[in-house]
Design a protein around this motif. Sequence first.
Motif, PDB file in Angstrom:
ATOM      1  N   VAL A  46      55.807 -65.913 -10.023  1.00  0.00           N
ATOM      2  CA  VAL A  46      56.549 -65.389 -11.171  1.00  0.00           C
ATOM      3  C   VAL A  46      55.664 -64.344 -11.826  1.00  0.00           C
ATOM      4  N   GLU A  47      56.183 -63.109 -11.948  1.00  0.00           N
ATOM      5  CA  GLU A  47      55.401 -62.018 -12.526  1.00  0.00           C
ATOM      6  C   GLU A  47      56.216 -61.268 -13.569  1.00  0.00           C
ATOM      7  N   MET A  48      55.521 -60.799 -14.607  1.00  0.00           N
ATOM      8  CA  MET A  48      56.106 -59.929 -15.615  1.00  0.00           C
ATOM      9  C   MET A  48      55.395 -58.590 -15.525  1.00  0.00           C
ATOM     10  N   ASP A  49      56.175 -57.513 -15.480  1.00  0.00           N
ATOM     11  CA  ASP A  49      55.627 -56.166 -15.484  1.00  0.00           C
ATOM     12  C   ASP A  49      56.439 -55.373 -16.503  1.00  0.00           C
ATOM     13  N   GLY A  50      55.901 -55.254 -17.715  1.00  0.00           N
ATOM     14  CA  GLY A  50      56.680 -54.649 -18.789  1.00  0.00           C
ATOM     15  C   GLY A  50      57.875 -55.539 -19.091  1.00  0.00           C
ATOM     16  N   ASN A  51      59.076 -54.973 -19.019  1.00  0.00           N
ATOM     17  CA  ASN A  51      60.294 -55.742 -19.259  1.00  0.00           C
ATOM     18  C   ASN A  51      60.903 -56.282 -17.966  1.00  0.00           C
ATOM     19  N   TYR A  52      60.185 -56.218 -16.875  1.00  0.00           N
ATOM     20  CA  TYR A  52      60.703 -56.691 -15.586  1.00  0.00           C
ATOM     21  C   TYR A  52      60.168 -58.077 -15.261  1.00  0.00           C
ATOM     22  N   LEU A  53      61.072 -58.968 -14.864  1.00  0.00           N
ATOM     23  CA  LEU A  53      60.727 -60.284 -14.362  1.00  0.00           C
ATOM     24  C   LEU A  53      60.972 -60.282 -12.863  1.00  0.00           C
ATOM     25  N   CYS A  54      60.012 -60.766 -12.105  1.00  0.00           N
ATOM     26  CA  CYS A  54      60.158 -60.826 -10.653  1.00  0.00           C
ATOM     27  C   CYS A  54      59.746 -62.217 -10.178  1.00  0.00           C
ATOM     28  N   ILE A  55      60.665 -62.889  -9.491  1.00  0.00           N
ATOM     29  CA  ILE A  55      60.401 -64.194  -8.898  1.00  0.00           C
ATOM     30  C   ILE A  55      60.501 -64.010  -7.391  1.00  0.00           C
ATOM     31  N   THR A  56      59.412 -64.260  -6.688  1.00  0.00           N
ATOM     32  CA  THR A  56      59.393 -64.083  -5.240  1.00  0.00           C
ATOM     33  C   THR A  56      58.731 -65.282  -4.582  1.00  0.00           C
ATOM     34  N   GLY A  57      58.878 -65.355  -3.280  1.00  0.00           N
ATOM     35  CA  GLY A  57      58.208 -66.407  -2.535  1.00  0.00           C
ATOM     36  C   GLY A  57      58.801 -66.553  -1.153  1.00  0.00           C
ATOM     37  N   GLU A  58      58.419 -67.645  -0.519  1.00  0.00           N
ATOM     38  CA  GLU A  58      58.920 -67.888   0.822  1.00  0.00           C
ATOM     39  C   GLU A  58      59.099 -69.378   1.023  1.00  0.00           C
ATOM     40  N   LEU A  59      60.181 -69.718   1.660  1.00  0.00           N
ATOM     41  CA  LEU A  59      60.463 -71.095   2.014  1.00  0.00           C
ATOM     42  C   LEU A  59      60.040 -71.287   3.457  1.00  0.00           C
ATOM     43  N   PHE A  74      62.438 -64.980  -0.418  1.00  0.00           N
ATOM     44  CA  PHE A  74      63.431 -64.839  -1.478  1.00  0.00           C
ATOM     45  C   PHE A  74      62.884 -63.930  -2.564  1.00  0.00           C
ATOM     46  N   CYS A  75      63.803 -63.321  -3.313  1.00  0.00           N
ATOM     47  CA  CYS A  75      63.411 -62.393  -4.376  1.00  0.00           C
ATOM     48  C   CYS A  75      64.487 -62.361  -5.448  1.00  0.00           C
ATOM     49  N   TYR A  76      64.069 -62.458  -6.689  1.00  0.00           N
ATOM     50  CA  TYR A  76      64.945 -62.287  -7.848  1.00  0.00           C
ATOM     51  C   TYR A  76      64.210 -61.345  -8.783  1.00  0.00           C
ATOM     52  N   ARG A  77      64.879 -60.278  -9.189  1.00  0.00           N
ATOM     53  CA  ARG A  77      64.257 -59.294 -10.074  1.00  0.00           C
ATOM     54  C   ARG A  77      65.254 -58.949 -11.163  1.00  0.00           C
ATOM     55  N   ALA A  78      64.781 -58.901 -12.411  1.00  0.00           N
ATOM     56  CA  ALA A  78      65.651 -58.585 -13.537  1.00  0.00           C
ATOM     57  C   ALA A  78      64.873 -57.786 -14.575  1.00  0.00           C
ATOM     58  N   VAL A  97      64.479 -76.922  -9.862  1.00  0.00           N
ATOM     59  CA  VAL A  97      64.928 -75.854 -10.754  1.00  0.00           C
ATOM     60  C   VAL A  97      63.711 -75.223 -11.427  1.00  0.00           C
ATOM     61  N   LEU A  98      63.542 -73.919 -11.206  1.00  0.00           N
ATOM     62  CA  LEU A  98      62.484 -73.150 -11.859  1.00  0.00           C
ATOM     63  C   LEU A  98      63.049 -72.627 -13.174  1.00  0.00           C
ATOM     64  N   THR A  99      62.361 -72.922 -14.285  1.00  0.00           N
ATOM     65  CA  THR A  99      62.779 -72.433 -15.594  1.00  0.00           C
ATOM     66  C   THR A  99      61.702 -71.501 -16.123  1.00  0.00           C
ATOM     67  N   VAL A 100      62.094 -70.253 -16.409  1.00  0.00           N
ATOM     68  CA  VAL A 100      61.173 -69.259 -16.967  1.00  0.00           C
ATOM     69  C   VAL A 100      61.644 -68.972 -18.391  1.00  0.00           C
ATOM     70  N   ARG A 101      60.735 -69.163 -19.360  1.00  0.00           N
ATOM     71  CA  ARG A 101      61.045 -68.921 -20.776  1.00  0.00           C
ATOM     72  C   ARG A 101      60.171 -67.774 -21.240  1.00  0.00           C
ATOM     73  N   ILE A 102      60.822 -66.665 -21.637  1.00  0.00           N
ATOM     74  CA  ILE A 102      60.110 -65.455 -22.047  1.00  0.00           C
ATOM     75  C   ILE A 102      60.364 -65.248 -23.538  1.00  0.00           C
ATOM     76  N   SER A 103      59.310 -65.372 -24.344  1.00  0.00           N
ATOM     77  CA  SER A 103      59.450 -65.232 -25.790  1.00  0.00           C
ATOM     78  C   SER A 103      59.785 -63.796 -26.170  1.00  0.00           C
ATOM     79  N   LYS A 104      60.620 -63.675 -27.182  1.00  0.00           N
ATOM     80  CA  LYS A 104      60.957 -62.354 -27.719  1.00  0.00           C
ATOM     81  C   LYS A 104      59.875 -61.925 -28.698  1.00  0.00           C
ATOM     82  N   SER A 105      59.670 -60.633 -28.780  1.00  0.00           N
ATOM     83  CA  SER A 105      58.760 -60.107 -29.799  1.00  0.00           C
ATOM     84  C   SER A 105      59.584 -59.844 -31.053  1.00  0.00           C
TER      85      SER A 105
END
Length: 127
Positions: A46-59, A74-78, A97-105
């Motif tokens: 799970v990576e954050m780059d600016g306002n981009y969230l990227c979830i990647t990996g391999e099964l 697999f890849c999910y990018r938002a 279930v992977l839960t990612v919580r990103i706090s707002k500024s």
Amino acid sequence: MGHFLEQTTLAQAGQVWTPLTEEEETQEAYVIKAEMPGIPRENITVEMDGNYLCITGELDKRSDKVLTQRKGRFCYRARLSGGIDSDKTEATLDKGVLTVRISKSGESEPRRIPITSGHDHGYDQRL
């Protein structure tokens, strides 16, 4: 609720799939839940780059615990539309279930702008 994410699918060579996700926006954070059945935590990034969230990996392709269409990379990018505090991002994996919580500024919190009449500011209303 409007869309706070702009999702993109990354088509790459080989077998790549996008996990099913659920997005929610609260007053304090953006919450993204992604289905990751049978995927060990060490195979997920799970990576954050600016306002981009990227979830990647391999099964693991040898695993017999998952459906065949869910094997491989697999890849999910938002892109999140509002201001975020990436230092306060948390990710947990529980029961597949992977839960990612990103706090707002604070700077991106919505606020109501009062509308005054032109007369209040000395504008000529004879238009």
